[in-house]
Design an enzyme around this catalytic site. Structure first.
Site, PDB file in Angstrom:
ATOM      1  N   PHE A 102     -19.969  14.676 -24.918  1.00  0.00           N
ATOM      2  CA  PHE A 102     -19.662  13.793 -26.052  1.00  0.00           C
ATOM      3  C   PHE A 102     -19.525  12.327 -25.648  1.00  0.00           C
ATOM      4  CE2 PHE A 102     -15.212  13.269 -24.922  1.00  0.00           C
ATOM      5  CZ  PHE A 102     -15.012  14.378 -24.104  1.00  0.00           C
ATOM      6  N   LYS A 150      -0.855   7.369 -23.299  1.00  0.00           N
ATOM      7  CA  LYS A 150      -0.557   7.673 -24.704  1.00  0.00           C
ATOM      8  C   LYS A 150       0.887   7.323 -25.028  1.00  0.00           C
ATOM      9  CE  LYS A 150      -4.432  10.601 -24.339  1.00  0.00           C
ATOM     10  NZ  LYS A 150      -5.077  10.774 -23.048  1.00  0.00           N
ATOM     11  N   ARG A 171     -15.024  15.477 -32.994  1.00  0.00           N
ATOM     12  CA  ARG A 171     -14.270  16.554 -32.356  1.00  0.00           C
ATOM     13  C   ARG A 171     -14.767  17.881 -32.945  1.00  0.00           C
ATOM     14  NH1 ARG A 171     -11.380  14.518 -27.804  1.00  0.00           N
ATOM     15  NH2 ARG A 171     -13.575  14.692 -27.393  1.00  0.00           N
ATOM     16  N   PHE A 202      -8.703  21.599 -24.173  1.00  0.00           N
ATOM     17  CA  PHE A 202      -8.956  20.165 -24.232  1.00  0.00           C
ATOM     18  C   PHE A 202     -10.115  19.898 -23.275  1.00  0.00           C
ATOM     19  CE2 PHE A 202      -8.692  15.706 -23.164  1.00  0.00           C
ATOM     20  CZ  PHE A 202      -8.845  15.203 -24.450  1.00  0.00           C
ATOM     21  N   THR A 203     -10.966  18.959 -23.652  1.00  0.00           N
ATOM     22  CA  THR A 203     -12.239  18.737 -22.955  1.00  0.00           C
ATOM     23  C   THR A 203     -12.089  18.603 -21.434  1.00  0.00           C
ATOM     24  OG1 THR A 203     -11.967  16.405 -23.480  1.00  0.00           O
ATOM     25  CG2 THR A 203     -13.340  17.705 -24.981  1.00  0.00           C
ATOM     26  N   ASP A 254       1.053  20.146 -20.957  1.00  0.00           N
ATOM     27  CA  ASP A 254       0.256  18.926 -21.082  1.00  0.00           C
ATOM     28  C   ASP A 254       1.118  17.982 -21.906  1.00  0.00           C
ATOM     29  OD1 ASP A 254      -1.342  16.858 -22.002  1.00  0.00           O
ATOM     30  OD2 ASP A 254      -3.165  18.065 -21.937  1.00  0.00           O
ATOM     31  N   TYR A 266       0.834  -1.202   0.000  1.00  0.00           N
ATOM     32  CA  TYR A 266       0.000   0.000   0.000  1.00  0.00           C
ATOM     33  C   TYR A 266       0.871   1.255   0.000  1.00  0.00           C
ATOM     34  CZ  TYR A 266      -3.784   3.230   1.066  1.00  0.00           C
ATOM     35  OH  TYR A 266      -4.689   4.262   0.998  1.00  0.00           O
TER      36      TYR A 266
HETATM   37  N1  F0G Z   1      -4.702  16.023 -22.254  1.00  0.00           N
HETATM   38  C1  F0G Z   1      -4.743  15.603 -23.533  1.00  0.00           C
HETATM   39  C2  F0G Z   1      -4.022  16.371 -24.589  1.00  0.00           C
HETATM   40  C3  F0G Z   1      -5.475  14.456 -23.861  1.00  0.00           C
HETATM   41  O1  F0G Z   1      -5.518  14.062 -25.138  1.00  0.00           O
HETATM   42  C4  F0G Z   1      -6.143  13.743 -22.834  1.00  0.00           C
HETATM   43  C5  F0G Z   1      -6.949  12.566 -23.154  1.00  0.00           C
HETATM   44  C6  F0G Z   1      -6.067  14.222 -21.529  1.00  0.00           C
HETATM   45  C7  F0G Z   1      -5.335  15.362 -21.281  1.00  0.00           C
HETATM   46  C8  F0G Z   1      -6.784  13.536 -20.394  1.00  0.00           C
HETATM   47  O2  F0G Z   1      -6.166  12.342 -20.114  1.00  0.00           O
HETATM   48  O3  F0G Z   1      -7.879  10.600 -20.697  1.00  0.00           O
HETATM   49  O4  F0G Z   1      -5.868  10.059 -19.311  1.00  0.00           O
HETATM   50  O5  F0G Z   1      -7.718  11.412 -18.386  1.00  0.00           O
HETATM   51  N2  F0G Z   1      -7.238  12.247 -24.305  1.00  0.00           N
HETATM   52  C9  F0G Z   1      -7.968  11.063 -24.743  1.00  0.00           C
HETATM   53  C10 F0G Z   1      -8.195  11.161 -26.217  1.00  0.00           C
HETATM   54  C11 F0G Z   1      -9.199  10.786 -23.977  1.00  0.00           C
HETATM   55  O6  F0G Z   1      -8.861  10.271 -26.753  1.00  0.00           O
HETATM   56  O7  F0G Z   1      -7.692  12.086 -26.857  1.00  0.00           O
HETATM   57  P1  F0G Z   1      -6.960  11.033 -19.596  1.00  0.00           P
END
Ligand code: F0G
Length: 468
Positions: free
Chosen positions: A450, A258, A383, A124-125, A215, A72
């Site tokens: 989305f 990624k 997108r 970014f979303t 990022d 842990y």
């Molecule tokens: N920043 C970027 C540029 C991203 O593309 C993503 C996620 C995140 C932050 C958030 O990271 O998903 O690990 O919580 N992108 C995915 C995509 C979901 O399909 O582009 P996460």
């Protein structure tokens, strides 16, 4: 010299694939409310929804899993993970998180106060949502060309320094907790940021006493583009370029699903001891103890190995980008309108140009993603206006200039013939484009709509439109 650049790996384990017949794909799409996120994976043939967590791990990563220390607290796997992040990204302090948005949550809660403004090179979303949930708002400071699919600039993700200076002047440096730089820029088609731009943004922020946060989700891809395109970097390794990029930042938020070839994981890394302590403390609230951050010991091992692998030789990243380019070129030759130039993680189709009979209210990118699935079983992602969501203050739809469908390539997963199939399938969709109907919401969730929204076809003004 031979021109073909084959995969720098061979296949050891296989996962069977099968394609549903057309009538079953149509039924699946209806059940999923025309949202590709709501399809079951068994209904998908070639899955280009995302390159996030969908990578194939190497034999070294699979072997590393057995070393996972599941204590842990203070697991050895944690320390091996931290060493890998320090070596590859150069930040002294590391807080693990379950994925990127875990890091975004901690970063936003640590630094943003109500009324603050966070400038960044396109939203970014999940990043913007966490900024808003912490009481802040996002200000877009990307160069204008990033919003134009036809502009061919080599570093189309760059920050517009004049825009950034204007935001700082308008709100005052004390209202700006940090500047967020995505490199490359996912929502702009994976467009990279130049080292020169990073250096200038960093120098500007240092002078104003504002932090700069990277990022780093696909920063290895950005380093590769710098090696390929920026003067003075051709002879440097991607590893050295990545370290130099990071040296200009105070902190980074990372989705390690990624570049790091892992299926789960993330981290927040920083230079500042005060932010480190704050982030460690919030980690125990939202993620788990600061030595595992929501991850198993074996995940931390896979990440440590994957992080090193991502820069150990340039062949990996060179091949990845060449695969994306291969698909891009095949679609371009068919005449399909694309975001230009080709980015590093995905091919982005320009849905506005593809479906000119649909207005933005008819959700052209959502409609196109659904049609692509119907035609070939290929899963992609919207997108455009659906992903952009609503303005947190007014409740009105954001209306982005870009209306794109993203075909993202998981790393080390698909072969060239899979990509040939995808291109052929999109060719079918292209031929029947005039008959693709628009969509409207039938269910809209509050956050990140989305992912879970449902849609239904709208009656089209186009007389030849056929509705299923
Ligand atoms: N920043 C970027 C540029 C991203 O593309 C993503 C996620 C995140 C932050 C958030 O990271 O998903 O690990 O919580 N992108 C995915 C995509 C979901 O399909 O582009 P996460």
């Amino acid at each position: 010299m031979l021109k073909i650049q084959p995969e720098p790996y061979k296949i050891k384990t296989v996962e069977p694939l099968s394609r549903l017949p057309l009538d079953e794909r149509k039924a699946a799409l209806l059940r999923a409310g025309h949202n590709t996120f709501l399809l079951r994976s068994r209904e998908v043939y070639i899955d280009l929804l995302t390159d996030s967590g969908t990578n194939a791990m190497s034999q070294e990563q699979w072997s590393a899993l057995m070393r996972g220390d599941e204590a842990y607290a203070g697991a050895e796997s944690f320390y091996r993970f931290v060493e890998a992040v320090q070596e590859v990204y150069g930040f002294p302090h590391v807080v693990p998180t379950h994925q990127g948005r875990g890091a975004e949550n901690i970063l936003s809660k640590s630094l943003i106060r109500p009324g603050d403004v966070v400038p960044g090179n396109m939203y970014f979303t999940t990043t913007r949502l966490h900024q808003e949930l912490a009481g802040g708002s996002f200000a877009d400071v990307i160069i204008p060309e990033a919003h134009d699919p036809s502009s061919e600039l080599p570093f189309k993700g760059n920050v517009d320094l004049a825009k950034l200076a204007a935001v700082v002047k308008k709100f005052g440096a004390s209202k700006i907790p940090y500047v967020a730089v995505g490199a490359p820029v996912n929502m702009a088609g994976g467009q990279p940021v130049s080292m020169e731009n990073i250096r200038l943004v960093s120098a500007f922020c240092r002078e104003k006493g504002i932090r700069v946060v990277l990022d780093a989700a696909r920063a290895v891809e950005n380093a590769y583009f710098i090696q390929e395109r920026e003067k003075g970097y051709a002879g440097k390794s991607v590893k050295a370029i990545l370290l130099e990029m990071c040296s200009h930042f105070d902190a980074c938020a990372m989705s390690a699903k990624k570049d790091a070839y892992a299926n789960i994981g993330g981290f927040l890394a920083m230079r500042d001891q005060g932010l480190y302590e704050q982030a460690q403390n919030l980690c125990v609230v939202y993620e788990g103890l600061h030595t595992y951050g929501g991850l198993a010991g074996r995940d931390l091992e896979a990440l440590a190995q994957g992080i090193r692998e991502s820069v150990e030789k340039d062949d990996w990243i060179a091949h990845r980008v060449s695969q994306v380019r291969y698909l891009w070129k095949a679609l371009d030759e068919t005449g399909i309108p694309l975001m230009r130039p080709c980015g590093g993680h995905a091919v982005f189709v320009d849905a506005k140009e593809f479906l000119p009979h649909l207005s933005q209210e008819n959700l052209p990118a959502q409609a196109l993603a659904a049609a692509i699935y119907e035609d070939s079983g290929t899963r992609s992602m919207e997108r455009g206006i659906v992903s952009a969501g609503r303005d947190a203050a007014t409740g009105e739809d954001h209306k982005p200039a870009l209306e794109l469908v993203r075909l993202a390539l998981p790393r080390r997963v698909y072969t060239q013939s899979h990509l040939d199939y995808v291109a052929e399938g999109l060719g079918e969709t292209w031929r029947r484009r005039a008959r693709i109907p628009g969509l409207q919401f039938s269910y809209e969730p509050k956050y990140l709509r989305f992912f879970q929204a449902r849609f239904k076809p709208v009656a089209s003004k186009c007389p030849s439109a056929a509705f299923s």
